[in-house]
Design a protein around this motif. Structure first.
Motif, PDB file in Angstrom:
ATOM      1  N   LEU A  31       0.845  -1.180   0.000  1.00 53.58           N
ATOM      2  CA  LEU A  31       0.000   0.000   0.000  1.00 53.58           C
ATOM      3  C   LEU A  31       0.890   1.243   0.000  1.00 53.58           C
ATOM      4  CD1 LEU A  31      -2.349  -1.305   2.844  1.00 53.58           C
ATOM      5  CD2 LEU A  31      -2.885  -1.322   0.399  1.00 53.58           C
ATOM      6  N   ARG A  32       0.302   2.407  -0.112  1.00 51.24           N
ATOM      7  CA  ARG A  32       1.065   3.643   0.020  1.00 51.24           C
ATOM      8  C   ARG A  32       1.664   3.724   1.427  1.00 51.24           C
ATOM      9  NH1 ARG A  32      -2.899   7.843  -0.925  1.00 51.24           N
ATOM     10  NH2 ARG A  32      -2.858   8.107   1.334  1.00 51.24           N
ATOM     11  N   GLY A  33       2.793   4.398   1.559  1.00 50.97           N
ATOM     12  CA  GLY A  33       3.547   4.341   2.801  1.00 50.97           C
ATOM     13  C   GLY A  33       2.808   4.775   4.045  1.00 50.97           C
ATOM     14  N   ASP A  34       1.839   5.699   3.913  1.00 54.85           N
ATOM     15  CA  ASP A  34       1.111   6.166   5.083  1.00 54.85           C
ATOM     16  C   ASP A  34      -0.133   5.331   5.385  1.00 54.85           C
ATOM     17  OD1 ASP A  34       0.025   7.138   2.656  1.00 54.85           O
ATOM     18  OD2 ASP A  34      -1.049   8.720   3.706  1.00 54.85           O
ATOM     19  N   VAL A  35      -0.491   4.423   4.499  1.00 54.41           N
ATOM     20  CA  VAL A  35      -1.757   3.710   4.636  1.00 54.41           C
ATOM     21  C   VAL A  35      -1.730   2.602   5.698  1.00 54.41           C
ATOM     22  CG1 VAL A  35      -3.439   2.251   3.423  1.00 54.41           C
ATOM     23  CG2 VAL A  35      -2.499   4.293   2.315  1.00 54.41           C
ATOM     24  N   PRO A  36      -0.659   1.800   5.834  1.00 53.95           N
ATOM     25  CA  PRO A  36      -0.695   0.752   6.863  1.00 53.95           C
ATOM     26  C   PRO A  36      -1.053   1.281   8.245  1.00 53.95           C
ATOM     27  CG  PRO A  36       1.145   0.361   5.391  1.00 53.95           C
ATOM     28  CD  PRO A  36       0.573   1.690   5.008  1.00 53.95           C
ATOM     29  N   ALA A  37      -0.477   2.403   8.635  1.00 50.97           N
ATOM     30  CA  ALA A  37      -0.816   2.967   9.946  1.00 50.97           C
ATOM     31  C   ALA A  37      -2.249   3.479   9.962  1.00 50.97           C
ATOM     32  CB  ALA A  37       0.155   4.094  10.298  1.00 50.97           C
ATOM     33  N   LYS A  38      -2.710   4.059   8.842  1.00 47.48           N
ATOM     34  CA  LYS A  38      -4.070   4.592   8.796  1.00 47.48           C
ATOM     35  C   LYS A  38      -5.119   3.505   8.954  1.00 47.48           C
ATOM     36  CE  LYS A  38      -3.292   8.796   6.072  1.00 47.48           C
ATOM     37  NZ  LYS A  38      -3.572   9.500   4.791  1.00 47.48           N
ATOM     38  N   ILE A  39      -4.858   2.331   8.404  1.00 42.68           N
ATOM     39  CA  ILE A  39      -5.856   1.262   8.502  1.00 42.68           C
ATOM     40  C   ILE A  39      -5.535   0.282   9.631  1.00 42.68           C
ATOM     41  CG2 ILE A  39      -6.390   1.486   6.056  1.00 42.68           C
ATOM     42  CD1 ILE A  39      -4.948  -1.146   5.558  1.00 42.68           C
ATOM     43  N   GLY A  40      -4.483   0.574  10.385  1.00 44.82           N
ATOM     44  CA  GLY A  40      -4.223  -0.195  11.606  1.00 44.82           C
ATOM     45  C   GLY A  40      -3.614  -1.559  11.402  1.00 44.82           C
ATOM     46  N   GLN A  93       0.034  -1.652  16.298  1.00 46.43           N
ATOM     47  CA  GLN A  93      -1.429  -1.688  16.284  1.00 46.43           C
ATOM     48  C   GLN A  93      -2.010  -3.094  16.352  1.00 46.43           C
ATOM     49  OE1 GLN A  93      -1.324   0.580  12.589  1.00 46.43           O
ATOM     50  NE2 GLN A  93      -2.537   2.216  13.528  1.00 46.43           N
ATOM     51  N   LEU A  94      -1.193  -4.097  16.126  1.00 42.32           N
ATOM     52  CA  LEU A  94      -1.691  -5.482  16.097  1.00 42.32           C
ATOM     53  C   LEU A  94      -1.093  -6.383  17.171  1.00 42.32           C
ATOM     54  CD1 LEU A  94      -1.747  -6.215  12.241  1.00 42.32           C
ATOM     55  CD2 LEU A  94      -3.647  -5.503  13.712  1.00 42.32           C
ATOM     56  N   ARG A  95      -0.046  -5.952  17.848  1.00 39.90           N
ATOM     57  CA  ARG A  95       0.634  -6.858  18.775  1.00 39.90           C
ATOM     58  C   ARG A  95      -0.236  -7.271  19.948  1.00 39.90           C
ATOM     59  NH1 ARG A  95       5.222  -2.526  20.733  1.00 39.90           N
ATOM     60  NH2 ARG A  95       3.810  -1.004  21.681  1.00 39.90           N
ATOM     61  N   HIS A  96      -1.258  -6.472  20.280  1.00 42.17           N
ATOM     62  CA  HIS A  96      -2.150  -6.884  21.372  1.00 42.17           C
ATOM     63  C   HIS A  96      -2.958  -8.115  20.990  1.00 42.17           C
ATOM     64  CE1 HIS A  96      -4.878  -4.565  18.819  1.00 42.17           C
ATOM     65  NE2 HIS A  96      -5.907  -5.125  19.463  1.00 42.17           N
ATOM     66  N   LEU A  97      -3.119  -8.336  19.693  1.00 37.94           N
ATOM     67  CA  LEU A  97      -3.827  -9.522  19.209  1.00 37.94           C
ATOM     68  C   LEU A  97      -2.909 -10.732  19.126  1.00 37.94           C
ATOM     69  CD1 LEU A  97      -5.717  -7.814  16.254  1.00 37.94           C
ATOM     70  CD2 LEU A  97      -6.701  -8.438  18.473  1.00 37.94           C
ATOM     71  N   ASN A  98      -1.675 -10.483  18.745  1.00 41.88           N
ATOM     72  CA  ASN A  98      -0.719 -11.563  18.523  1.00 41.88           C
ATOM     73  C   ASN A  98       0.687 -10.981  18.681  1.00 41.88           C
ATOM     74  OD1 ASN A  98       0.947 -13.569  17.546  1.00 41.88           O
ATOM     75  ND2 ASN A  98      -0.227 -13.962  15.683  1.00 41.88           N
ATOM     76  N   PRO A  99       1.330 -11.165  19.829  1.00 45.19           N
ATOM     77  CA  PRO A  99       2.653 -10.559  20.055  1.00 45.19           C
ATOM     78  C   PRO A  99       3.717 -11.004  19.058  1.00 45.19           C
ATOM     79  CG  PRO A  99       1.711 -11.363  22.109  1.00 45.19           C
ATOM     80  CD  PRO A  99       0.839 -11.891  21.009  1.00 45.19           C
ATOM     81  N   ALA A 100       3.497 -12.131  18.399  1.00 42.80           N
ATOM     82  CA  ALA A 100       4.506 -12.646  17.466  1.00 42.80           C
ATOM     83  C   ALA A 100       4.191 -12.306  16.008  1.00 42.80           C
ATOM     84  CB  ALA A 100       4.644 -14.161  17.624  1.00 42.80           C
ATOM     85  N   ILE A 101       3.170 -11.478  15.762  1.00 45.13           N
ATOM     86  CA  ILE A 101       2.803 -11.190  14.375  1.00 45.13           C
ATOM     87  C   ILE A 101       3.886 -10.349  13.689  1.00 45.13           C
ATOM     88  CG2 ILE A 101       1.542  -9.036  14.811  1.00 45.13           C
ATOM     89  CD1 ILE A 101       0.410 -11.868  12.446  1.00 45.13           C
ATOM     90  N   VAL A 102       4.160 -10.680  12.452  1.00 45.60           N
ATOM     91  CA  VAL A 102       5.114  -9.921  11.639  1.00 45.60           C
ATOM     92  C   VAL A 102       4.310  -9.106  10.636  1.00 45.60           C
ATOM     93  CG1 VAL A 102       6.957 -10.078   9.930  1.00 45.60           C
ATOM     94  CG2 VAL A 102       6.945 -11.603  11.917  1.00 45.60           C
ATOM     95  N   CYS A 103       4.540  -7.795  10.616  1.00 43.20           N
ATOM     96  CA  CYS A 103       3.803  -6.898   9.732  1.00 43.20           C
ATOM     97  C   CYS A 103       4.757  -6.406   8.643  1.00 43.20           C
ATOM     98  CB  CYS A 103       3.229  -5.725  10.514  1.00 43.20           C
ATOM     99  SG  CYS A 103       2.071  -6.251  11.806  1.00 43.20           S
ATOM    100  N   CYS A 104       4.651  -6.989   7.468  1.00 47.10           N
ATOM    101  CA  CYS A 104       5.561  -6.679   6.364  1.00 47.10           C
ATOM    102  C   CYS A 104       4.847  -5.759   5.383  1.00 47.10           C
ATOM    103  CB  CYS A 104       6.011  -7.962   5.667  1.00 47.10           C
ATOM    104  SG  CYS A 104       7.207  -7.685   4.350  1.00 47.10           S
ATOM    105  N   SER A 105       5.304  -4.516   5.310  1.00 45.10           N
ATOM    106  CA  SER A 105       4.683  -3.523   4.448  1.00 45.10           C
ATOM    107  C   SER A 105       5.616  -3.183   3.293  1.00 45.10           C
ATOM    108  CB  SER A 105       4.373  -2.251   5.249  1.00 45.10           C
ATOM    109  OG  SER A 105       3.474  -2.520   6.316  1.00 45.10           O
ATOM    110  N   LEU A 106       5.198  -3.540   2.090  1.00 42.77           N
ATOM    111  CA  LEU A 106       5.919  -3.163   0.876  1.00 42.77           C
ATOM    112  C   LEU A 106       5.222  -1.930   0.306  1.00 42.77           C
ATOM    113  CD1 LEU A 106       7.894  -3.529  -1.489  1.00 42.77           C
ATOM    114  CD2 LEU A 106       6.289  -5.187  -2.461  1.00 42.77           C
ATOM    115  N   THR A 107       5.901  -0.794   0.327  1.00 39.57           N
ATOM    116  CA  THR A 107       5.313   0.452  -0.132  1.00 39.57           C
ATOM    117  C   THR A 107       6.164   1.045  -1.244  1.00 39.57           C
ATOM    118  OG1 THR A 107       6.546   1.785   1.473  1.00 39.57           O
ATOM    119  CG2 THR A 107       4.438   0.864   2.197  1.00 39.57           C
ATOM    120  N   GLY A 108       5.675   2.128  -1.834  1.00 36.70           N
ATOM    121  CA  GLY A 108       6.440   2.752  -2.890  1.00 36.70           C
ATOM    122  C   GLY A 108       7.724   3.380  -2.392  1.00 36.70           C
ATOM    123  N   PHE A 109       7.604   4.122  -1.273  1.00 35.74           N
ATOM    124  CA  PHE A 109       8.749   4.900  -0.798  1.00 35.74           C
ATOM    125  C   PHE A 109       9.091   4.656   0.660  1.00 35.74           C
ATOM    126  CE2 PHE A 109       7.082   7.203  -4.454  1.00 35.74           C
ATOM    127  CZ  PHE A 109       8.249   7.441  -5.170  1.00 35.74           C
TER     128      PHE A 109
END
Length: 399
Positions: free
Chosen positions: A97-106, A111-127
């Motif tokens: 997604l665009r670089g600012d969007v992952p944080a905007k959509i949570g 934003q997710l570690r309370h659900l799963n402390p071991a989750i890996v959030c890999c964001s491929l963005t343009g910049f």
């Protein structure tokens, strides 16, 4: 059991770069559950012409085989609740997604570690998720220009040119896949997940490699080269033959000696052409001799002489010739899947080979077709699915 059969990835992805990275993970056995936004019709790749029919396209098939699809409206509380349940039962959330969007959509790690402390959030963005361009959309074509690639591509004196393939997108997808796997490995070892901030811009700049090092350390200015010649090794370029083009490269002195033996031109036995350094210094004179020599015979005839002699060389194929090359077929690089509209779909295989067992390829999913699978995975009964549906989780009207 496939190498990644114990990894589950929630993919909020579309079009090319992100899906290209995750399709290789799916080929290796990872369970990739693709989240598609229902109001816009899901992944825009479904509608790419010219080979498209409704929500099916050969473009989409290429990037999404082996995955599962769930239509999910993340703007609704019900849709978000389903995503939260998926995160609790996943190893990674992968997005492009665009670089600012992952944080905007949570969907960042904080934003997710309370659900799963071991989750890996890999964001491929343009910049990337930081820097002055973070909020700009990134597309392969634009990145090839911005990172200096187009200025280096094409004939001297001609207009800037892009690569014939979307190499920034594809390279970025592969880098993201590596980052995701590294993140999952660390999370399983340490019990703590993380954000992986991957960008097409970073990838494109990193791929400037040694010309960048030459410039940064010695002031080197990269320039386009005639006939796609290597910037320092001579000869290493395409040559016109009597009926086409071939590539010939002498990356070691022994290859140069072998080429001289094949060509049997007394003029090549010259001290000016004896070493890497002197051949580069006298490139114009040398290449004039080679151009004249290669123009005298067909490509097939030259390759019949060069290849047995151990001179690195090959034809300049078109796509059709590349796909029917005997080595392509011997390496099983064309695979087939069954599709309800297209019938048998033939496409290229993943180059990632692990172990002896070949991957089992499955067509790309129809949009939303795996709701039942996800419901079973999360333990939803029919009443829970109906409640979520009526609340708009899957994109239907609440009425």
């Amino acid at each position: 059991m496939r190498p990644l059969a114990d990894i589950r990835i929630i993919a909020i992805e579309q079009y090319g770069a992100g899906p290209f990275g995750s399709v290789h993970l799916a080929d290796l056995g990872a369970e990739v559950i693709k989240i598609e936004e229902p109001r816009s019709g899901g992944d825009v790749g479904r509608y790419v012409p010219p080979y498209n029919h409704g929500e099916d396209s050969l473009f989409f098939e290429t990037f999404n085989r082996g995955k599962r699809s769930l239509s999910l409206d993340l703007t609704t509380p019900a849709g978000r609740a389903v995503l939260d349940d998926l995160v609790r039962n996943a190893d990674a959330v992968y997005s492009n997604l665009r670089g600012d969007v992952p944080a905007k959509i949570g969907i960042t790690y904080p934003q997710l570690r309370h659900l799963n402390p071991a989750i890996v959030c890999c964001s491929l963005t343009g910049f990337g998720m930081t820097g002055p361009r973070a909020e700009q959309p990134g597309y392969d074509y634009i990145l090839q220009g911005l990172a200096g690639w187009m200025e280096l591509t094409g004939e001297p004196g001609g207009p800037p040119a892009k690569s014939g393939l979307s190499l920034v997108d594809y390279s970025g997808g592969l880098v993201a896949a590596i980052c995701l796997l590294a993140g999952v490995h660390a999370a399983r070892r340490d019990g703590v997940g993380m954000d992986c901030d991957v960008s097409l811009f970073d990838t494109a700049i990193a791929m400037l490699t040694y010309p960048a090092a030459w410039h940064l350390n010695a002031g080197f200015t990269p320039e386009r080269t005639h006939h796609s010649a290597h910037p320092s090794l001579v000869p290493f370029q395409v040559f016109a033959t009597a009926d086409g083009w071939i590539v010939v490269g002498c990356a070691k002195e022994k290859f140069w000696r072998r080429l001289v033996a094949v060509l049997a031109l007394p003029a090549l036995d010259d001290p000016r052409f004896a070493t890497f350094a002197t051949r580069r210094e006298h490139a114009a004179e040398l290449l004039s001799l080679l151009d004249a020599a290669f123009a005298t015979r067909t490509s097939a005839r030259w390759l019949s002489l060069l290849e047995p002699a151990g001179v690195p060389s090959g034809p300049v194929n078109d796509v059709a010739a590349a796909l029917r090359d005997p080595h392509t077929l011997a390496r099983s690089l064309v695979v087939e899947t069954d599709h309800p509209h297209y019938g048998t779909v033939r496409q290229v295989a993943s180059p990632v080979r692990v172990g002896d067992d070949p991957p089992a390829y499955r067509r790309a999913p129809r949009r939303g077709e795996d709701l039942g699978y996800v419901a079973d995975l999360l333990g939803y009964d029919e009443a829970r699915v109906a409640s979520l549906r009526s609340a708009g989780a899957f994109g239907e009207d609440k009425t």
